[in-house]
Design an enzyme around this catalytic site. Structure first.
Site, PDB file in Angstrom:
ATOM      1  N   ARG A 243       0.721   3.829  -1.151  1.00 18.16           N
ATOM      2  CA  ARG A 243       1.383   3.446   0.417  1.00 18.16           C
ATOM      3  C   ARG A 243       0.285   4.666   0.993  1.00 18.16           C
ATOM      4  O   ARG A 243       1.068   5.668   1.047  1.00 18.16           O
ATOM      5  CB  ARG A 243       2.649   3.182   0.556  1.00 18.16           C
ATOM      6  CG  ARG A 243       3.550   2.163  -0.325  1.00 18.16           C
ATOM      7  CD  ARG A 243       2.913   1.020   0.804  1.00 18.16           C
ATOM      8  NE  ARG A 243       3.765   0.224   0.321  1.00 18.16           N
ATOM      9  CZ  ARG A 243       3.457  -0.808  -0.943  1.00 18.16           C
ATOM     10  NH1 ARG A 243       1.773  -0.461  -1.794  1.00 18.16           N
ATOM     11  NH2 ARG A 243       3.894  -1.743  -1.933  1.00 18.16           N
ATOM     12  N   GLU A 272      -1.616   0.242   8.576  1.00 17.44           N
ATOM     13  CA  GLU A 272      -2.436  -1.326   8.115  1.00 17.44           C
ATOM     14  C   GLU A 272      -1.814  -2.805   8.486  1.00 17.44           C
ATOM     15  O   GLU A 272      -0.493  -2.051   9.227  1.00 17.44           O
ATOM     16  CB  GLU A 272      -2.736  -0.820   6.718  1.00 17.44           C
ATOM     17  CG  GLU A 272      -1.511  -1.173   5.785  1.00 17.44           C
ATOM     18  CD  GLU A 272      -1.936  -1.356   4.491  1.00 17.44           C
ATOM     19  OE1 GLU A 272      -1.988  -2.377   3.336  1.00 17.44           O
ATOM     20  OE2 GLU A 272      -2.456  -0.928   3.737  1.00 17.44           O
ATOM     21  N   HIS A 290      -6.912  -2.598   0.938  1.00 16.67           N
ATOM     22  CA  HIS A 290      -6.045  -2.444  -0.038  1.00 16.67           C
ATOM     23  C   HIS A 290      -5.881  -3.280  -0.754  1.00 16.67           C
ATOM     24  O   HIS A 290      -5.082  -4.869  -1.249  1.00 16.67           O
ATOM     25  CB  HIS A 290      -4.120  -3.133   1.005  1.00 16.67           C
ATOM     26  CG  HIS A 290      -2.822  -2.561   0.641  1.00 16.67           C
ATOM     27  ND1 HIS A 290      -2.358  -2.660   1.475  1.00 16.67           N
ATOM     28  CD2 HIS A 290      -3.367  -2.562  -0.379  1.00 16.67           C
ATOM     29  CE1 HIS A 290      -1.412  -2.451   0.542  1.00 16.67           C
ATOM     30  NE2 HIS A 290      -1.375  -2.965  -1.358  1.00 16.67           N
TER      31      HIS A 290
END
Length: 328
Positions: A243, A272, A290
């Protein structure tokens, strides 16, 4: 729950086999456009649905959960992490939260190794050089990277993914080290040939490669801050497939710009989908959108877990992947 099919609202587009099965089993409302729900649309869905199937892009804070309708009894999240959901608020409201653990382990571990190789061997720079038309052929000092065989890998977070990374890394000849809130069982340690560091600072200062594989919790927010990033050796690299919030992105940008350590590979970002413009200008960082868990097989496995959790709940039983506050 009533005997009729429960209203299940899905916030994002899921793989076709998953959506088809959900339509068969439940009164399902799909998001065919895949446009992320606005806060207002999320609130409306939570007031109407009996079961909500959100993803990591849906931030379900205490205010949203408090405003949920009386029929909402299950939040079956499509994803492993639940840092986007205020689980204590859901518990207070009487709403069960489930996730999809375990199905993304191998995919994320693969991507972690891909980033380690990409940064160490300058793969992105090499690909850009070929596409630019400026490559003039092989040379003894052209595009020199670093060998990873024989280097020390420090894994932060030795859960399922961390252990899967360790198994792969051993095959590349890396020495395995790790920091975790709990030490692994001796048999697992022996199998992975892993060295445990109780003190994260001490591990960081001695590793050639750092892999961030811990979940995002209050305890891990900015775990790698300016002080800890400064502990990395000048030749070290860091990759993050966990993360973005685990790493202080502002401090990371400054460290990369100053060449305090050699480079980084990032699949996640603190804010993000926004990416710090300063990161985009750095040549010593590989940036991915991601996509660590983005395999067809993984997404279908996630969907099947969601279906099992929902079906089990509808049938009056305890969902197998219920998230408890003690998980934090």
């Amino acid at each position: 729950m009533t005997t009729s099919k429960p209203l299940v609202i899905v916030t994002r587009k899921l793989p076709d086999p998953v959506e088809t099965r959900m339509m068969e089993l439940f009164n399902t409302r799909l998001n065919m456009s895949d446009e992320p729900f606005s806060r207002e649309r999320l609130q409306s869905a939570m007031q109407e649905a009996e079961i909500l199937v959100p993803t990591v892009t849906d931030k379900l804070d205490a205010a949203l959960i408090e405003g949920a309708g009386p029929n909402l009894k299950l939040i079956a999240s499509f994803g492993t992490g639940v840092d986007h959901i205020d689980v204590p608020a859901a518990k207070k409201k009487g709403i069960i939260v489930t996730n999809t653990p375990g199905v993304l382990t191998e995919d994320t571990a693969d991507m972690t190794m891909a980033l380690i190789l990409a940064v160490s061997r300058r793969l992105v720079e090499g690909e850009k050089l070929v596409r630019s038309g400026k490559w003039e052929g092989w040379g003894p000092t052209v595009m020199l990277g670093h060998r990873i065989h024989g280097k020390r890998l420090g894994i932060i977070g030795m859960g399922r993914i961390g252990q899967a990374v360790a198994k792969r890394a051993r095959g590349f000849g890396l020495s395995i080290h790790y920091h975790n809130r709990r030490r692994l069982h001796p048999e697992i340690e022996a199998e992975l040939e892993a060295t445990y560091w109780d003190n994260l600072d001490q591990m960081l200062s001695r590793m050639d490669i750092i892999s961030v594989n811990c979940p995002r919790t209050p305890a891990t927010f900015h775990l790698l801050n300016q002080r800890r990033l400064a502990l990395l050796q000048p030749h070290a690299i860091m990759v993050n497939t966990s993360r973005g919030e685990v790493v202080d992105e502002d401090a990371l940008v400054q460290a990369l710009a100053n060449r305090d350590f050699a480079g980084a590979g990032l699949d996640v970002f603190e804010h993000e989908p926004e990416v710090d413009p300063r990161l985009l200008k750095q040549q010593n960082v590989v940036l991915l959108p991601h996509m660590g868990s983005a395999t067809i097989e993984g997404r279908i496995d996630m969907g099947e877990k969601v279906i099992v959790n929902v079906k089990t709940f509808v049938d009056g039983h305890r969902p197998p992947d219920r998230v408890l506050e003690l998980d934090f």
